[in-house]
Design a protein around this motif. Sequence first.
Motif, PDB file in Angstrom:
ATOM      1  N   LEU A 177       0.317 -12.746  44.268  1.00  0.00           N
ATOM      2  CA  LEU A 177      -0.945 -12.473  43.577  1.00  0.00           C
ATOM      3  C   LEU A 177      -1.750 -13.765  43.418  1.00  0.00           C
ATOM      4  CD1 LEU A 177      -2.613 -10.324  41.927  1.00  0.00           C
ATOM      5  CD2 LEU A 177      -1.453 -11.238  39.898  1.00  0.00           C
ATOM      6  N   PRO A 178      -3.012 -13.789  43.871  1.00  0.00           N
ATOM      7  CA  PRO A 178      -3.866 -14.966  43.634  1.00  0.00           C
ATOM      8  C   PRO A 178      -4.409 -14.938  42.207  1.00  0.00           C
ATOM      9  CG  PRO A 178      -5.085 -13.320  44.882  1.00  0.00           C
ATOM     10  CD  PRO A 178      -3.682 -12.777  44.690  1.00  0.00           C
ATOM     11  N   LEU A 179      -3.513 -15.178  41.255  1.00  0.00           N
ATOM     12  CA  LEU A 179      -3.835 -14.986  39.847  1.00  0.00           C
ATOM     13  C   LEU A 179      -4.999 -15.869  39.405  1.00  0.00           C
ATOM     14  CD1 LEU A 179      -3.156 -13.649  37.157  1.00  0.00           C
ATOM     15  CD2 LEU A 179      -1.406 -15.401  36.790  1.00  0.00           C
ATOM     16  N   GLY A 180      -4.985 -17.121  39.829  1.00  0.00           N
ATOM     17  CA  GLY A 180      -6.076 -18.016  39.453  1.00  0.00           C
ATOM     18  C   GLY A 180      -7.418 -17.498  39.933  1.00  0.00           C
ATOM     19  N   ASP A 181      -7.502 -17.101  41.197  1.00  0.00           N
ATOM     20  CA  ASP A 181      -8.763 -16.600  41.741  1.00  0.00           C
ATOM     21  C   ASP A 181      -9.195 -15.321  41.044  1.00  0.00           C
ATOM     22  OD1 ASP A 181      -8.948 -18.682  43.519  1.00  0.00           O
ATOM     23  OD2 ASP A 181      -8.101 -17.572  45.213  1.00  0.00           O
ATOM     24  N   ARG A 182      -8.264 -14.433  40.762  1.00  0.00           N
ATOM     25  CA  ARG A 182      -8.614 -13.174  40.101  1.00  0.00           C
ATOM     26  C   ARG A 182      -9.194 -13.417  38.719  1.00  0.00           C
ATOM     27  NH1 ARG A 182      -5.957  -8.487  41.925  1.00  0.00           N
ATOM     28  NH2 ARG A 182      -7.134  -7.445  40.263  1.00  0.00           N
ATOM     29  N   LEU A 183      -8.616 -14.354  37.975  1.00  0.00           N
ATOM     30  CA  LEU A 183      -9.089 -14.609  36.619  1.00  0.00           C
ATOM     31  C   LEU A 183     -10.359 -15.451  36.595  1.00  0.00           C
ATOM     32  CD1 LEU A 183      -5.742 -15.202  34.720  1.00  0.00           C
ATOM     33  CD2 LEU A 183      -7.217 -13.199  34.614  1.00  0.00           C
ATOM     34  N   ARG A 184     -10.555 -16.288  37.594  1.00  0.00           N
ATOM     35  CA  ARG A 184     -11.773 -17.111  37.621  1.00  0.00           C
ATOM     36  C   ARG A 184     -13.025 -16.254  37.741  1.00  0.00           C
ATOM     37  NH1 ARG A 184      -8.274 -20.272  41.117  1.00  0.00           N
ATOM     38  NH2 ARG A 184      -7.374 -21.944  39.817  1.00  0.00           N
ATOM     39  N   ARG A 185     -12.901 -15.045  38.241  1.00  0.00           N
ATOM     40  CA  ARG A 185     -14.046 -14.144  38.316  1.00  0.00           C
ATOM     41  C   ARG A 185     -14.545 -13.736  36.940  1.00  0.00           C
ATOM     42  NH1 ARG A 185     -11.264  -9.953  42.629  1.00  0.00           N
ATOM     43  NH2 ARG A 185     -10.694 -11.530  44.218  1.00  0.00           N
ATOM     44  N   SER A 186     -13.664 -13.841  35.936  1.00  0.00           N
ATOM     45  CA  SER A 186     -14.029 -13.419  34.579  1.00  0.00           C
ATOM     46  C   SER A 186     -14.536 -14.566  33.720  1.00  0.00           C
ATOM     47  CB  SER A 186     -12.811 -12.776  33.892  1.00  0.00           C
ATOM     48  OG  SER A 186     -12.341 -11.665  34.622  1.00  0.00           O
ATOM     49  N   PHE A 187     -14.436 -15.807  34.213  1.00  0.00           N
ATOM     50  CA  PHE A 187     -14.813 -16.961  33.400  1.00  0.00           C
ATOM     51  C   PHE A 187     -15.708 -17.900  34.199  1.00  0.00           C
ATOM     52  CE2 PHE A 187     -10.560 -15.620  31.995  1.00  0.00           C
ATOM     53  CZ  PHE A 187     -10.828 -15.329  30.663  1.00  0.00           C
ATOM     54  N   ARG A 188     -16.586 -18.565  33.501  1.00  0.00           N
ATOM     55  CA  ARG A 188     -17.468 -19.547  34.137  1.00  0.00           C
ATOM     56  C   ARG A 188     -16.985 -20.965  33.808  1.00  0.00           C
ATOM     57  NH1 ARG A 188     -21.222 -15.757  32.164  1.00  0.00           N
ATOM     58  NH2 ARG A 188     -21.665 -17.061  30.342  1.00  0.00           N
ATOM     59  N   CYS A 189     -15.672 -21.152  33.864  1.00  0.00           N
ATOM     60  CA  CYS A 189     -15.064 -22.443  33.557  1.00  0.00           C
ATOM     61  C   CYS A 189     -13.753 -22.546  34.330  1.00  0.00           C
ATOM     62  CB  CYS A 189     -14.824 -22.581  32.049  1.00  0.00           C
ATOM     63  SG  CYS A 189     -13.606 -21.411  31.401  1.00  0.00           S
ATOM     64  N   PRO A 190     -13.148 -23.726  34.393  1.00  0.00           N
ATOM     65  CA  PRO A 190     -11.873 -23.866  35.107  1.00  0.00           C
ATOM     66  C   PRO A 190     -10.772 -22.997  34.494  1.00  0.00           C
ATOM     67  CG  PRO A 190     -12.862 -26.014  34.730  1.00  0.00           C
ATOM     68  CD  PRO A 190     -13.677 -25.032  33.939  1.00  0.00           C
ATOM     69  N   VAL A 191      -9.955 -22.404  35.360  1.00  0.00           N
ATOM     70  CA  VAL A 191      -8.795 -21.612  34.951  1.00  0.00           C
ATOM     71  C   VAL A 191      -7.558 -22.268  35.547  1.00  0.00           C
ATOM     72  CG1 VAL A 191      -7.635 -19.379  35.079  1.00  0.00           C
ATOM     73  CG2 VAL A 191     -10.123 -19.478  34.811  1.00  0.00           C
ATOM     74  N   LEU A 192      -6.628 -22.660  34.679  1.00  0.00           N
ATOM     75  CA  LEU A 192      -5.413 -23.353  35.114  1.00  0.00           C
ATOM     76  C   LEU A 192      -4.217 -22.438  34.883  1.00  0.00           C
ATOM     77  CD1 LEU A 192      -7.262 -25.497  33.129  1.00  0.00           C
ATOM     78  CD2 LEU A 192      -5.996 -27.030  34.620  1.00  0.00           C
ATOM     79  N   VAL A 193      -3.444 -22.177  35.922  1.00  0.00           N
ATOM     80  CA  VAL A 193      -2.317 -21.247  35.847  1.00  0.00           C
ATOM     81  C   VAL A 193      -1.021 -22.024  35.982  1.00  0.00           C
ATOM     82  CG1 VAL A 193      -1.275 -19.153  36.791  1.00  0.00           C
ATOM     83  CG2 VAL A 193      -3.764 -19.470  36.896  1.00  0.00           C
ATOM     84  N   GLU A 194      -0.054 -21.695  35.116  1.00  0.00           N
ATOM     85  CA  GLU A 194       1.221 -22.411  35.125  1.00  0.00           C
ATOM     86  C   GLU A 194       2.357 -21.435  34.830  1.00  0.00           C
ATOM     87  OE1 GLU A 194       3.445 -24.476  36.178  1.00  0.00           O
ATOM     88  OE2 GLU A 194       2.050 -26.137  35.729  1.00  0.00           O
ATOM     89  N   ASN A 195       3.534 -21.800  35.263  1.00  0.00           N
ATOM     90  CA  ASN A 195       4.754 -21.061  34.947  1.00  0.00           C
ATOM     91  C   ASN A 195       4.999 -21.065  33.439  1.00  0.00           C
ATOM     92  OD1 ASN A 195       7.840 -21.919  34.301  1.00  0.00           O
ATOM     93  ND2 ASN A 195       7.766 -20.161  35.669  1.00  0.00           N
ATOM     94  N   ASP A 196       5.566 -19.966  32.907  1.00  0.00           N
ATOM     95  CA  ASP A 196       5.709 -19.831  31.456  1.00  0.00           C
ATOM     96  C   ASP A 196       6.646 -20.864  30.837  1.00  0.00           C
ATOM     97  OD1 ASP A 196       7.937 -18.692  32.646  1.00  0.00           O
ATOM     98  OD2 ASP A 196       7.785 -16.757  31.611  1.00  0.00           O
ATOM     99  N   ALA A 197       7.762 -21.170  31.492  1.00  0.00           N
ATOM    100  CA  ALA A 197       8.673 -22.173  30.933  1.00  0.00           C
ATOM    101  C   ALA A 197       8.052 -23.567  30.963  1.00  0.00           C
ATOM    102  CB  ALA A 197       9.999 -22.164  31.702  1.00  0.00           C
ATOM    103  N   ASN A 198       7.289 -23.869  32.012  1.00  0.00           N
ATOM    104  CA  ASN A 198       6.586 -25.151  32.060  1.00  0.00           C
ATOM    105  C   ASN A 198       5.579 -25.260  30.920  1.00  0.00           C
ATOM    106  OD1 ASN A 198       7.974 -25.911  34.332  1.00  0.00           O
ATOM    107  ND2 ASN A 198       6.314 -25.483  35.761  1.00  0.00           N
ATOM    108  N   ALA A 199       4.863 -24.175  30.672  1.00  0.00           N
ATOM    109  CA  ALA A 199       3.910 -24.190  29.559  1.00  0.00           C
ATOM    110  C   ALA A 199       4.633 -24.379  28.233  1.00  0.00           C
ATOM    111  CB  ALA A 199       3.109 -22.884  29.540  1.00  0.00           C
ATOM    112  N   ALA A 200       5.792 -23.748  28.083  1.00  0.00           N
ATOM    113  CA  ALA A 200       6.527 -23.831  26.822  1.00  0.00           C
ATOM    114  C   ALA A 200       7.014 -25.246  26.539  1.00  0.00           C
ATOM    115  CB  ALA A 200       7.703 -22.853  26.827  1.00  0.00           C
ATOM    116  N   VAL A 201       7.476 -25.980  27.568  1.00  0.00           N
ATOM    117  CA  VAL A 201       7.939 -27.346  27.314  1.00  0.00           C
ATOM    118  C   VAL A 201       6.773 -28.248  26.934  1.00  0.00           C
ATOM    119  CG1 VAL A 201       7.807 -28.272  29.686  1.00  0.00           C
ATOM    120  CG2 VAL A 201       9.544 -29.127  28.112  1.00  0.00           C
ATOM    121  N   VAL A 202       5.602 -27.991  27.510  1.00  0.00           N
ATOM    122  CA  VAL A 202       4.405 -28.737  27.113  1.00  0.00           C
ATOM    123  C   VAL A 202       4.082 -28.466  25.648  1.00  0.00           C
ATOM    124  CG1 VAL A 202       1.909 -28.889  27.468  1.00  0.00           C
ATOM    125  CG2 VAL A 202       3.443 -28.872  29.437  1.00  0.00           C
ATOM    126  N   ALA A 203       4.212 -27.213  25.224  1.00  0.00           N
ATOM    127  CA  ALA A 203       3.917 -26.847  23.834  1.00  0.00           C
ATOM    128  C   ALA A 203       4.895 -27.505  22.862  1.00  0.00           C
ATOM    129  CB  ALA A 203       3.968 -25.324  23.678  1.00  0.00           C
TER     130      ALA A 203
END
Length: 386
Positions: A177-203
């Motif tokens: 799934l081109p998740l980033g491209d699909r979601l960028r259609r809904s926003f007029r700003c950068p969309v950054l997509v990451e794996n959930d565990a990677n996001a959790a360690v950042v948090a």
Amino acid sequence: MGRLTGGDPSLLRRINSAVVLHALRAADASTLTRLVQVTGLSRPTVEGVVEGLMETGLVVEVPAEEGETRRQGRPARRFRFRTEAGHLLGIEIGPHRVTALLADLSGRVVDTGQRAVAESAPADDRLERVRSVVADLLRRTGVPRGSLRAVGVATPGIVEADGTVRLGTALPGWTGLPLGDRLRRSFRCPVLVENDANAAVVAEHWQGAAAASDDVVFVLAGLSPGAGSLIGGRLHRGFGGAAGEIGALHLLGREARPEKLLSTTGQPLQPLDEEQVAAVFAAARDGDARAREAVDRFLQRLVHDVAALVLALDPELVVIGGWAAGLSGVLTPLRRELARYCLRPPQVALSRLGEAAVATGALRLALDHVESELFAVDTTATSRRR
């Protein structure tokens, strides 16, 4: 940073602007005199930068407090960074729910939204649920969509740099799934997509159990555990974004799959979902011998998964999150077994952010992007022009 010369005034202005803006963001409000002291820039330079930042809407003059003029004559002008000048979104797309956090430019959460979604929902339905959660959140807070400066998104699966999910078995229709491209259609700003565990360690490094450590492994412990790692304070994604996929270790043939590990009947546990697994753990707590054996097998598998990463990365700290973090007594056997397997056993702690870890990490990714735009200066373009 490249060497600056007097022939590069535009770069120098960008650097000065970033320095002043950073100083303003670090304080509630500052006078020009204070900004000169903090930045080391001349007063005319600071005055010019502040005026320019006010024109962009990022800085505003703070009105004098009532009575201040009478006590001191004309007070010094004070300025502050407008955290309300833009907004950020952190979105978690999970098997059972979609969560969105809306924050200002300081990272302070303004409001949250969440909706349940069926585990079997197709990709289009899941994405529509994301859009509806965001629309409701913006409408409720009165934040215009154009105020969004960046959107961070966290999802299960192996995520490529462009936001495409190369492999995502936890969600139907997610692989490829081109998740980033699909979601960028809904926003007029950068969309950054990451794996959930990677996001959790950042948090956890930002606001949780790993705030004091730069070498961390976060284990998103569930039916198929995943992990995110920080090395020297930087997220380690691996060459193709697949670092930390410890849920695939059973493919080496050394361990059984979770549906066999957690079985109390000799037959694979079906359906393999969190409700069924919770029932097995509840039976173990009630003294059921077979359930206790199943739980012990599951925890042993988790220990082996974590030990593999610890031996490879030698982290200072391992943080356990996900639904398995709520299991009674998970830390004691984990610490004991890591001491057996690992040359230097790490500290082990439970997540402080709990269910909010993944969405909070997605928000931090959006904040990192905005901060890089506001406070970082890229000299490569200038170097290429010379």
